[in-house]
Motif scaffolding. Sequence first.
Motif, PDB file in Angstrom:
ATOM      1  N   ARG A  45       2.012  -4.483 -16.271  1.00 29.55           N
ATOM      2  CA  ARG A  45       1.435  -3.496 -15.357  1.00 29.55           C
ATOM      3  C   ARG A  45       0.976  -2.247 -16.102  1.00 29.55           C
ATOM      4  O   ARG A  45      -0.040  -1.640 -15.752  1.00 29.55           O
ATOM      5  CB  ARG A  45       2.464  -3.171 -14.262  1.00 29.55           C
ATOM      6  N   HIS A 105      -2.249 -11.557  -3.899  1.00 26.76           N
ATOM      7  CA  HIS A 105      -1.009 -12.043  -3.300  1.00 26.76           C
ATOM      8  C   HIS A 105       0.072 -12.203  -4.382  1.00 26.76           C
ATOM      9  O   HIS A 105      -0.231 -12.643  -5.496  1.00 26.76           O
ATOM     10  CB  HIS A 105      -1.281 -13.394  -2.626  1.00 26.76           C
ATOM     11  N   PRO A 106       1.306 -11.861  -4.048  1.00 26.42           N
ATOM     12  CA  PRO A 106       2.387 -11.971  -5.034  1.00 26.42           C
ATOM     13  C   PRO A 106       2.518 -13.352  -5.681  1.00 26.42           C
ATOM     14  O   PRO A 106       3.064 -13.464  -6.781  1.00 26.42           O
ATOM     15  CB  PRO A 106       3.634 -11.617  -4.208  1.00 26.42           C
ATOM     16  N   THR A 121       0.341  -5.397  -4.290  1.00 26.48           N
ATOM     17  CA  THR A 121       0.315  -4.781  -2.958  1.00 26.48           C
ATOM     18  C   THR A 121      -0.744  -3.683  -2.956  1.00 26.48           C
ATOM     19  O   THR A 121      -1.100  -3.113  -4.007  1.00 26.48           O
ATOM     20  CB  THR A 121       1.663  -4.154  -2.553  1.00 26.48           C
ATOM     21  N   GLN A 140       0.674  -0.448  -4.296  1.00 28.75           N
ATOM     22  CA  GLN A 140       0.711  -0.389  -5.766  1.00 28.75           C
ATOM     23  C   GLN A 140      -0.684  -0.078  -6.330  1.00 28.75           C
ATOM     24  O   GLN A 140      -0.822   0.735  -7.254  1.00 28.75           O
ATOM     25  CB  GLN A 140       1.217  -1.740  -6.276  1.00 28.75           C
ATOM     26  N   ASP A 157       1.877  -8.047   4.379  1.00 32.54           N
ATOM     27  CA  ASP A 157       2.546  -6.847   3.877  1.00 32.54           C
ATOM     28  C   ASP A 157       3.085  -5.979   5.013  1.00 32.54           C
ATOM     29  O   ASP A 157       2.313  -5.503   5.842  1.00 32.54           O
ATOM     30  CB  ASP A 157       1.557  -6.042   3.033  1.00 32.54           C
ATOM     31  N   GLN A 170       3.861  -3.061   4.953  1.00 38.14           N
ATOM     32  CA  GLN A 170       3.300  -1.710   4.871  1.00 38.14           C
ATOM     33  C   GLN A 170       1.786  -1.699   5.064  1.00 38.14           C
ATOM     34  O   GLN A 170       1.124  -0.691   4.776  1.00 38.14           O
ATOM     35  CB  GLN A 170       3.632  -1.089   3.503  1.00 38.14           C
TER      36      GLN A 170
END
Lengths: 275, 275
Positions: free
Chosen positions: B118, B145-146, B157, B160, B184, B186
């Motif tokens: 990251r 997507h994760p 996300t 993020q 998500d 959120q």
Amino acid sequence: MSLKGRLSINLATTRGSWGFKDAVEGCLRHGITAIAPWRDQIAEIGLAEAARIVKENDLQVTGLCRGGMFPAVDKAGLQANIDDNKRAIDEAVALNADCLVLVVGGLPGSSKDIVEARKMVTDGIAAILPYARENNMPLAIEPLHPMYAADRACVNTLGQALDICVELGSGIGVAIDVYHVWWDPQLEEQIARAGQMDAILAHHICDWLVPTQDLLLDRGMMGDGVIDLPAIRRMIEQAGFHGPQEVEIFSRDNWWKKSGDEVLRTCVERFESVC
Amino acid sequence: MSLKGRLSINLATTRGSWGFKDAVEGCLRHGITAIAPWRDQIAEIGLAEAARIVKENDLQVTGLCRGGMFPAVDKAGLQANIDDNKRAIDEAVALNADCLVLVVGGLPGSSKDIVEARKMVTDGIAAILPYARENNMPLAIEPLHPMYAADRACVNTLGQALDICVELGSGIGVAIDVYHVWWDPQLEEQIARAGQMDAILAHHICDWLVPTQDLLLDRGMMGDGVIDLPAIRRMIEQAGFHGPQEVEIFSRDNWWKKSGDEVLRTCVERFESVC
């Protein structure tokens, strides 16, 4: 060094070869004294007999899999799910489990309303929580990877699960499975938060394979994938949880095709060398 | 009602039958005047010819796919990725694209260090951002997507992605693809936040199938899955983005096997009836 208190086997891992009784005997042969069975495995042998085997062998049951699956298309369905969860609590009590693991469920019927499904989950847990508390059976919400949001669990991050715990109060915590949470940018802070809440009830391990061939049934053995298991273990231990790491591997085309003894031998080797 | 300014086709959607030129002709036949091509499709026909076709037909290019893929195992690799992203910016400029979409990349080599990956992503974007600004080409981070965290994008996300935008300043925003973010918890608050930051650069649509047979190549046509597309559209419009919805479907065993005309006819029908 003894594996006691350090390593648990979720009996999904040996599902390819063994039912409950064979799996317990296999675990004992490999020095493993902690297990996490599934309700269908318990039903097959009978609850009383399973409980007798647990007690006779002084096994730690790190969790019963599973309660949850709350959302439904109507009130009768919601109530049936609540009733089934109370039976799951009874079974967890009979087995002296550390917790009842909750895989909360996804979208009911043809619904596309994930906000409503999430409300059903919170309401469902709230409905069984008094019964769990009366019976001193902790409930462990297991946030599932977002790829299961539609069909298995609409609680998809540790932060979201902890928010539910905050809302509902005592008697409830989380099961942290590395497979579901390893990608989360908030992982470290949410594990620390869980520790502050004294809410970590279980620590599940396996690995994320690249490529992953199947959304459900292609989990990897520890060390065969990309998850930094020691890093997550450190976060969880620093948060105050020191219970066994529980190996839970669904692997239709690989580990479920091998003998239970080979699976367990590999679990122990990898646990000692990788985790 | 004209589709102009409302519907765009990401040319991955018709990849099963058409290259760039055929896809443009197909889109125009169906009244679609906005596209989002991939770099390999541009390379095949040549950048100058692609740009000529775009200009001649007054097409809106809602994004060029894609830049990104920043992490690498060594400095030479990181620099090569930065250089390639600058070329992608040049191509996006030549095509007069609304943005260059960034799929940021996953774990490099055999790394298990997602925190470090990251950091490489943020550093890589920071390295190309001055060049993007000079050329007035907005960069659109697409959180994936994760389930793609390991091999495609470690930005998983919307929250993020927006944190990276905040860190890096002007000239950068997000591409919101419903497939990646629908789960998500959120979502609503992060879309609103993106709106406040004036950071929404693209809105991609398709659907999440249950069951999903393949992690990468089994996306659904709008209406065939569980995503509440109108709800997400409302969030995005309330956040102030009113650009075209861009259909991006990877579907090896279904839509890529159908004729491009059938795919586009279905896209238009579903766009009008579902989205």
